[in-house]
Design an enzyme around this catalytic site. Structure first.
Site, short mmCIF file in Angstrom:
data_model
loop_
_atom_site.label_atom_id
_atom_site.label_comp_id
_atom_site.label_asym_id
_atom_site.label_seq_id
_atom_site.Cartn_x
_atom_site.Cartn_y
_atom_site.Cartn_z
N HIS A 148 0.82 -1.21 0.00
CA HIS A 148 0.00 0.00 0.00
C HIS A 148 0.85 1.26 0.00
O HIS A 148 0.42 2.32 -0.44
CB HIS A 148 -0.93 0.04 1.21
CG HIS A 148 -1.93 -1.06 1.25
ND1 HIS A 148 -3.00 -1.13 0.39
CD2 HIS A 148 -2.03 -2.16 2.05
CE1 HIS A 148 -3.72 -2.21 0.65
NE2 HIS A 148 -3.15 -2.86 1.64
N HIS A 179 1.98 9.15 0.83
CA HIS A 179 0.78 9.06 -0.02
C HIS A 179 0.95 10.01 -1.20
O HIS A 179 1.38 11.15 -1.05
CB HIS A 179 -0.48 9.45 0.76
CG HIS A 179 -0.76 8.57 1.94
ND1 HIS A 179 -1.53 7.44 1.85
CD2 HIS A 179 -0.36 8.66 3.23
CE1 HIS A 179 -1.61 6.86 3.04
NE2 HIS A 179 -0.89 7.58 3.89
N HIS A 227 3.32 11.00 6.33
CA HIS A 227 2.73 10.91 7.67
C HIS A 227 3.74 10.32 8.65
O HIS A 227 4.32 9.26 8.38
CB HIS A 227 1.48 10.03 7.65
CG HIS A 227 0.35 10.62 6.87
ND1 HIS A 227 -0.72 9.87 6.42
CD2 HIS A 227 0.12 11.89 6.47
CE1 HIS A 227 -1.56 10.66 5.78
NE2 HIS A 227 -1.07 11.88 5.78
N THR A 243 -6.65 4.52 6.77
CA THR A 243 -6.85 3.21 6.14
C THR A 243 -7.63 2.34 7.11
O THR A 243 -7.69 2.63 8.31
CB THR A 243 -5.51 2.52 5.82
OG1 THR A 243 -4.76 2.40 7.02
CG2 THR A 243 -4.71 3.33 4.82
#
Length: 258
Positions: A97, A126, A143, A209
């Protein structure tokens, strides 16, 4: 202010992967034990009972930042943030991910939010940004996930613009592992990735998430930093579009830290 408290074991299981991922974790986020979710269908995350907060939660992240409240230092709404980051080693994981950088020593780097100390757990990225500012995405958001001794989470977010070459960023994107592989990052200080003397947008939110747990203290840096187009393309080759859509802000207040 009420917080969602997690045991170390539960947090380890939840965060292995991302708005959050632990050493075994948007984070915030990306969870190795939830292989049946993806970024193509975020509207389906809440279909499973274990992830129901993703659709039923009232304080979900990310959000769009339109305005923030400036408060006096003496106000009970004021949020004071101090950072103490040190150079340390990381295990680098490609979890399918995002790329997660898990710290080797969780008490070496810390933040303090209104008197509560949070140890750094990990950081991840991200593309494009999960948070938006005035409905506008940035090309990259990183993050930095922290946890208190009581099990509460605080996430510092940093936004990146396309601009000049970023030397500290280059250190972390050199030799990134393929999916399912691990690597190492040695003697790196995450403070070098932070904007200097920046305020932060502070609000109550969630992991970005599944399982989208709430009562996460968010601290999104107000000033972006630069990354070159080549650096952004290097990260995007691995993961592009791993951003959850912005969520309804509800009646939450965003406080601008000093």
């Amino acid at each position: 202010m009420k917080r969602f408290v997690l045991s170390s074991l539960a947090l380890s299981l939840i965060l292995t992967g991302c708005t959050t991922t632990l050493p075994i974790v948007e984070d915030t986020h990306v969870h190795d034990h939830h292989h049946d979710w993806d970024y193509e269908h975020p509207e389906k995350w809440g279909d499973e009972e274990v992830n129901k907060l993703c659709s039923a939660g009232q304080e979900q992240s990310p959000i769009d930042i339109k305005q923030a409240l400036r408060v006096e230092p003496t106000s009970d709404k004021d949020i004071k943030l101090t950072e103490n980051y040190q150079a340390q080693d990381f295990t680098v994981k490609n979890n399918g991910h995002t790329i997660v950088f898990d710290v080797a020593n969780q008490s070496k780097s810390q933040i303090v939010v209104n008197g509560t100390t949070y140890d750094l757990l990990q950081f991840h990225y991200h593309i494009p940004s999960e948070h938006t500012v005035m409905n506008t995405h940035y090309p990259l958001e990183i993050h930095f996930v922290h946890k208190s001794q009581q099990g509460n989470l605080a996430v510092v977010g940093v936004l990146f613009n396309t601009g000049k070459h970023n030397d500290p960023l280059q250190q972390i994107i050199t030799g990134l592992p393929n999916e399912g592989e691990n690597g190492t990052l040695s003697n790196f200080n995450i403070g070098s990735l932070m904007p200097k003397d920046s305020n932060a947008y502070a609000y109550n939110g969630s992991l970005t998430t599944p399982p989208c747990l709430e009562k996460v203290q968010w601290l999104l840096k107000a000033d972006p930093v630069d990354a070159s187009g080549a650096q952004l393309r290097t990260l995007a080759k691995l993961y592009d579009g791993n951003n959850r859509p912005v969520q309804p802000p509800g009646d939450r207040q965003i406080i601008l830290t000093k």
